[in-house]
Design a protein around this motif. Structure first.
Motif, PDB file in Angstrom:
ATOM      1  N   PRO A 324       0.817  -1.235   0.000  1.00 30.99           N
ATOM      2  CA  PRO A 324       0.000   0.000   0.000  1.00 30.99           C
ATOM      3  C   PRO A 324       0.841   1.271   0.000  1.00 30.99           C
ATOM      4  O   PRO A 324       0.509   2.246  -0.685  1.00 30.99           O
ATOM      5  CB  PRO A 324      -0.814  -0.125   1.294  1.00 30.99           C
ATOM      6  CG  PRO A 324      -0.898  -1.586   1.549  1.00 30.99           C
ATOM      7  CD  PRO A 324       0.423  -2.144   1.092  1.00 30.99           C
ATOM      8  N   LYS A 325       1.950   1.241   0.732  1.00 30.90           N
ATOM      9  CA  LYS A 325       2.784   2.436   0.839  1.00 30.90           C
ATOM     10  C   LYS A 325       3.440   2.802  -0.490  1.00 30.90           C
ATOM     11  O   LYS A 325       3.454   3.969  -0.892  1.00 30.90           O
ATOM     12  CB  LYS A 325       3.852   2.228   1.910  1.00 30.90           C
ATOM     13  CG  LYS A 325       4.771   3.428   2.102  1.00 30.90           C
ATOM     14  CD  LYS A 325       5.769   3.158   3.222  1.00 30.90           C
ATOM     15  CE  LYS A 325       6.709   4.354   3.417  1.00 30.90           C
ATOM     16  NZ  LYS A 325       7.710   4.102   4.483  1.00 30.90           N
ATOM     17  N   HIS A 326       3.967   1.799  -1.202  1.00 28.60           N
ATOM     18  CA  HIS A 326       4.770   2.105  -2.387  1.00 28.60           C
ATOM     19  C   HIS A 326       3.997   1.986  -3.708  1.00 28.60           C
ATOM     20  O   HIS A 326       4.405   2.571  -4.716  1.00 28.60           O
ATOM     21  CB  HIS A 326       5.982   1.174  -2.449  1.00 28.60           C
ATOM     22  CG  HIS A 326       6.986   1.472  -1.375  1.00 28.60           C
ATOM     23  ND1 HIS A 326       7.889   2.502  -1.469  1.00 28.60           N
ATOM     24  CD2 HIS A 326       7.197   0.895  -0.170  1.00 28.60           C
ATOM     25  CE1 HIS A 326       8.641   2.540  -0.368  1.00 28.60           C
ATOM     26  NE2 HIS A 326       8.242   1.581   0.436  1.00 28.60           N
ATOM     27  N   PHE A 327       2.906   1.198  -3.723  1.00 27.99           N
ATOM     28  CA  PHE A 327       2.211   0.988  -4.988  1.00 27.99           C
ATOM     29  C   PHE A 327       0.823   1.616  -5.024  1.00 27.99           C
ATOM     30  O   PHE A 327       0.262   1.779  -6.096  1.00 27.99           O
ATOM     31  CB  PHE A 327       2.124  -0.501  -5.292  1.00 27.99           C
ATOM     32  CG  PHE A 327       3.441  -1.116  -5.648  1.00 27.99           C
ATOM     33  CD1 PHE A 327       3.880  -1.143  -6.973  1.00 27.99           C
ATOM     34  CD2 PHE A 327       4.260  -1.663  -4.679  1.00 27.99           C
ATOM     35  CE1 PHE A 327       5.106  -1.700  -7.294  1.00 27.99           C
ATOM     36  CE2 PHE A 327       5.484  -2.221  -4.997  1.00 27.99           C
ATOM     37  CZ  PHE A 327       5.915  -2.238  -6.311  1.00 27.99           C
ATOM     38  N   ILE A 328       0.263   1.936  -3.878  1.00 29.18           N
ATOM     39  CA  ILE A 328      -1.061   2.547  -3.861  1.00 29.18           C
ATOM     40  C   ILE A 328      -0.958   4.033  -3.511  1.00 29.18           C
ATOM     41  O   ILE A 328      -1.459   4.900  -4.213  1.00 29.18           O
ATOM     42  CB  ILE A 328      -2.005   1.827  -2.873  1.00 29.18           C
ATOM     43  CG1 ILE A 328      -2.185   0.356  -3.328  1.00 29.18           C
ATOM     44  CG2 ILE A 328      -3.362   2.512  -2.822  1.00 29.18           C
ATOM     45  CD1 ILE A 328      -2.957  -0.493  -2.379  1.00 29.18           C
ATOM     46  N   GLU A 329      -0.245   4.311  -2.428  1.00 27.80           N
ATOM     47  CA  GLU A 329      -0.040   5.721  -2.033  1.00 27.80           C
ATOM     48  C   GLU A 329       0.953   6.391  -2.969  1.00 27.80           C
ATOM     49  O   GLU A 329       0.957   7.610  -3.104  1.00 27.80           O
ATOM     50  CB  GLU A 329       0.437   5.803  -0.598  1.00 27.80           C
ATOM     51  CG  GLU A 329      -0.575   5.293   0.414  1.00 27.80           C
ATOM     52  CD  GLU A 329      -0.016   5.246   1.826  1.00 27.80           C
ATOM     53  OE1 GLU A 329       1.186   5.574   1.991  1.00 27.80           O
ATOM     54  OE2 GLU A 329      -0.756   4.900   2.740  1.00 27.80           O
ATOM     55  N   GLY A 330       1.848   5.568  -3.552  1.00 29.42           N
ATOM     56  CA  GLY A 330       2.807   6.105  -4.501  1.00 29.42           C
ATOM     57  C   GLY A 330       3.971   6.824  -3.869  1.00 29.42           C
ATOM     58  O   GLY A 330       4.623   7.646  -4.490  1.00 29.42           O
ATOM     59  N   SER A 331       4.271   6.495  -2.579  1.00 24.37           N
ATOM     60  CA  SER A 331       5.380   7.169  -1.902  1.00 24.37           C
ATOM     61  C   SER A 331       6.694   6.454  -2.164  1.00 24.37           C
ATOM     62  O   SER A 331       6.719   5.345  -2.633  1.00 24.37           O
ATOM     63  CB  SER A 331       5.117   7.223  -0.400  1.00 24.37           C
ATOM     64  OG  SER A 331       5.029   5.928   0.138  1.00 24.37           O
TER      65      SER A 331
END
Length: 331
Positions: A324-331
């Motif tokens: 979720p952090k790197h692929f959904i939120e894009g952070s």
């Protein structure tokens, strides 16, 4: 900036797949994005308890949990189908029933029984990797109990599965009042059962098994299994000195990664496990992850983690935060 409408596809609804899907599904509730969970069965199998099905202490239904019940109310789509092929170059999964595209793919298809190319092992023994396997073992053991003659049940493999099964079988036979006529033997190729486990625990388990009357043979690699499992050889010589007679042979000697076709190919171990980096990613394809029994994940000492449910859940917990952090939120 958040990336919208990401499709996360999870292959396999074992411990790793279910934990990962439900945790990401909870995160996505009310958010953009989609989780697709794929499994050939409509239920999750409690594989840590199937030895209890094999010995009559649980029914098959008691170790099945419907997948739809586990994901109820979550932003998760379940597809019951068999995975046939993965095409990383096209971000595509080919199922028996359809083809689906993905933005992020997690492969957690589990493992299958490993026979080490031992002659006759697959054809002449029963594995224990599923509820159906366990039910068949229960039927065979129940039939032996009805016979009024000396019997010897042999478990090849002294890992966690073999040891758990041996202990439960002893209790099953004790309850049937047949301890004088049915014996249990565990055969292990390595110097000790539960290889790699804490020595104090191994010593305690040995004591418990011996107290139950179970014969343990270590440093005893099987070389051949014949006659529907009734003849187990511990050397290449076909003499009686190397042969163990068995009424029922159960194979729990090892596992290999589930055989899934990936084209273009990715790097795997000789046991068919997908090699991943410290982030559980395939280096060539950073949007593909693999966890659980199918993945070759190393610990801080460079040693591969064993195929245990606890490890699979730990890896899933890690990815449920990372994805979720790197692929959904894009952070």
């Amino acid at each position: 900036m958040r990336s919208s409408n990401k499709r996360i596809v999870i292959l396999g609804a074992g411990y790793a797949g279910i934990f990962l899907a439900t945790n990401i599904g909870r995160y996505l509730k009310g958010k953009e994005g989609e989780v697709i969970l794929v499994d050939r069965n409509p239920y999750h199998q409690l594989l840590q308890e199937i030895h209890l099905v094999a010995t009559g202490f649980r029914t098959a239904n008691e170790v099945k949990i419907p997948i739809l019940r586990l994901i109820d109310g979550m932003n998760i789509k379940f597809i019951q189908s068999t995975t046939k092929q993965i095409r990383p170059d096209k971000n595509l999964v080919v199922l028996e029933s359809a083809e689906i595209k993905y933005d992020v793919l997690i492969i957690c298809l589990g493992a299958s029984t490993k026979y080490f190319n031992i002659k006759g092992a697959k054809e002449n023994s029963l594995p224990l990797r599923s509820i159906s396997d366990a039910s068949l073992i229960y039927d065979r053991v129940s039939a032996l109990i009805k016979l009024n003659k000396k019997q010897n049940i042999v478990i090849v493999g002294g890992g966690a599965t073999g040891v758990s099964l041996g202990g439960a079988l002893s209790d099953f036979i004790k309850d049937s009042k047949k301890t004088d006529s049915i014996s249990i033997t565990i055969i292990e190729a390595l110097p000790t059962i539960l290889s790699g486990w804490d020595e104090r625990l191994v010593k305690k388990v040995n004591e418990v098994l011996h107290k139950k009357g179970i014969r343990i043979m270590t440093r005893s690699p099987v070389t051949k299994v014949e006659n529907y499992g009734s003849s187990i050889y511990l050397s290449d010589d076909d003499d009686d000195a190397s042969k163990i007679h068995s009424s029922l042979t159960i194979w729990t000697a090892g596992v290999k990664g589930y055989d899934i076709r990936i084209d273009p190919e990715v790097e795997k171990t000789k046991d068919g496990k997908i090699i991943v980096n410290e982030f559980c990613q395939i280096d060539r394809y950073p949007n593909i992850f693999s966890i659980g029994d199918i993945a070759a994940v190393k610990d801080e000492n460079g040693k591969l983690y064993p195929p245990l449910a606890q490890i699979a859940i730990r890896e899933a917990k890690y990815l449920s935060k990372l994805i979720p952090k790197h692929f959904i939120e894009g952070s």
